[in-house]
Design a protein around this motif. Structure first.
Motif, short mmCIF file in Angstrom:
data_model
loop_
_atom_site.label_atom_id
_atom_site.label_comp_id
_atom_site.label_asym_id
_atom_site.label_seq_id
_atom_site.Cartn_x
_atom_site.Cartn_y
_atom_site.Cartn_z
N GLU A 1 -3.63 -0.90 -1.02
CA GLU A 1 -4.86 -1.52 -1.06
C GLU A 1 -6.01 -0.65 -0.95
OE1 GLU A 1 -7.19 -5.35 0.37
OE2 GLU A 1 -5.41 -4.88 1.33
N GLU A 2 -5.97 0.40 -0.16
CA GLU A 2 -7.23 0.92 0.08
C GLU A 2 -7.49 2.04 -0.90
OE1 GLU A 2 -3.72 2.95 2.66
OE2 GLU A 2 -4.35 0.76 2.07
N VAL A 3 -6.34 2.58 -1.68
CA VAL A 3 -6.65 3.49 -2.59
C VAL A 3 -6.90 2.72 -4.05
CG1 VAL A 3 -5.30 4.97 -4.32
CG2 VAL A 3 -4.62 5.11 -2.03
N TYR A 4 -6.56 1.43 -3.85
CA TYR A 4 -6.99 0.83 -5.25
C TYR A 4 -8.48 0.45 -5.00
CZ TYR A 4 -7.95 -3.28 -8.20
OH TYR A 4 -8.60 -4.18 -9.15
N ARG A 5 -8.87 0.06 -3.69
CA ARG A 5 -10.22 -0.13 -3.49
C ARG A 5 -11.29 1.05 -3.42
NH1 ARG A 5 -11.03 -5.52 -2.04
NH2 ARG A 5 -9.27 -6.59 -1.12
N ALA A 6 -10.40 2.16 -3.24
CA ALA A 6 -11.67 3.32 -3.39
C ALA A 6 -11.55 3.78 -4.59
CB ALA A 6 -10.97 4.52 -2.42
N GLU B 1 -7.49 12.13 -8.18
CA GLU B 1 -8.80 12.70 -7.72
C GLU B 1 -9.21 12.08 -6.48
OE1 GLU B 1 -11.13 14.37 -11.65
OE2 GLU B 1 -11.05 12.14 -11.33
N ILE B 2 -9.12 10.55 -6.10
CA ILE B 2 -9.40 9.66 -5.40
C ILE B 2 -8.44 10.15 -4.04
CG2 ILE B 2 -9.66 7.55 -4.11
CD1 ILE B 2 -11.78 8.30 -6.18
N THR B 3 -7.24 10.31 -4.35
CA THR B 3 -6.22 10.57 -3.18
C THR B 3 -6.23 11.68 -2.51
OG1 THR B 3 -4.36 10.67 -4.80
CG2 THR B 3 -4.49 8.44 -4.03
N THR B 4 -6.69 12.73 -3.41
CA THR B 4 -6.65 14.06 -3.22
C THR B 4 -8.12 14.38 -2.34
OG1 THR B 4 -5.86 14.95 -5.13
CG2 THR B 4 -7.13 16.43 -3.80
N SER B 5 -9.08 13.79 -2.44
CA SER B 5 -10.32 13.75 -1.78
C SER B 5 -10.15 13.07 -0.55
CB SER B 5 -11.38 13.34 -2.61
OG SER B 5 -11.41 11.88 -2.95
N ASN B 6 -9.34 12.01 -0.36
CA ASN B 6 -9.18 11.33 0.76
C ASN B 6 -8.11 11.82 1.83
OD1 ASN B 6 -11.00 9.45 0.53
ND2 ASN B 6 -9.65 8.13 -0.38
N ALA B 7 -7.45 13.08 1.38
CA ALA B 7 -6.23 13.68 2.07
C ALA B 7 -6.90 14.65 3.12
CB ALA B 7 -5.39 14.47 1.08
N ASN C 1 -15.05 4.44 -9.56
CA ASN C 1 -15.26 4.25 -10.85
C ASN C 1 -16.53 3.50 -11.17
OD1 ASN C 1 -13.06 5.66 -11.82
ND2 ASN C 1 -11.76 4.19 -11.67
N GLU C 2 -16.76 2.24 -10.43
CA GLU C 2 -18.03 1.66 -10.33
C GLU C 2 -19.14 2.35 -10.15
OE1 GLU C 2 -17.88 -1.86 -7.93
OE2 GLU C 2 -16.96 -3.22 -9.46
N ASP C 3 -19.20 3.27 -9.12
CA ASP C 3 -20.28 4.26 -8.90
C ASP C 3 -20.57 5.20 -10.08
OD1 ASP C 3 -20.87 3.05 -6.42
OD2 ASP C 3 -19.72 4.53 -5.23
N ALA C 4 -19.37 5.47 -10.66
CA ALA C 4 -19.63 6.84 -11.62
C ALA C 4 -20.07 5.81 -12.93
CB ALA C 4 -18.24 7.16 -12.22
N ALA C 5 -19.74 4.49 -13.09
CA ALA C 5 -20.27 4.07 -14.39
C ALA C 5 -21.88 3.55 -14.18
CB ALA C 5 -19.34 2.61 -14.53
N THR C 6 -22.21 3.50 -13.09
CA THR C 6 -23.57 3.26 -13.07
C THR C 6 -24.38 4.51 -12.99
OG1 THR C 6 -23.45 3.05 -10.39
CG2 THR C 6 -23.21 1.07 -11.80
N ASN C 7 -23.85 5.65 -12.30
CA ASN C 7 -24.44 6.87 -12.15
C ASN C 7 -24.39 7.82 -13.13
OD1 ASN C 7 -25.62 5.87 -9.76
ND2 ASN C 7 -23.95 6.55 -8.68
N SER C 8 -23.17 8.00 -14.04
CA SER C 8 -22.80 9.01 -15.06
C SER C 8 -21.86 8.35 -16.06
CB SER C 8 -22.40 10.22 -14.51
OG SER C 8 -21.16 10.17 -13.72
#
Length: 76
Positions: A45-50, A70-76, A55-62
């Motif tokens: 769940e925490e990976v899905y939410r992150a 990329e998400i799981t690597t940056s959270n490791a 992706n929502e942030d990226a869609a609004t910003n770029s």
């Protein structure tokens, strides 16, 4: 929410092709195994939410979209 009781080595089936098996219960931790077709995504769940939030942030910003790796690597 459906609540089921299972013991180690017992499973539940979701739909026709997803099987969730309790592998081990140790204290307050439960290890589960999930068998699903390759086209069914399975995330903690925490990976899905992150991933969803990034992706929502990226869609609004770029125009870039993050992958699960990329998400799981940056959270490791």
């Amino acid at each position: 929410m459906l609540v089921l009781t299972r013991r180690a080595n017992q499973s539940i089936i979701i739909g026709d092709d997803v099987v969730v098996t309790v592998l081990e219960v140790r204290g307050d931790q439960v290890r589960i195994g999930i068998t699903a077709p390759r086209n069914v995504t399975v995330h903690r769940e925490e990976v899905y939410r992150a991933l969803h939030e990034a992706n929502e942030d990226a869609a609004t910003n770029s125009d870039s979209v993050f992958t699960e790796e990329e998400i799981t690597t940056s959270n490791a």
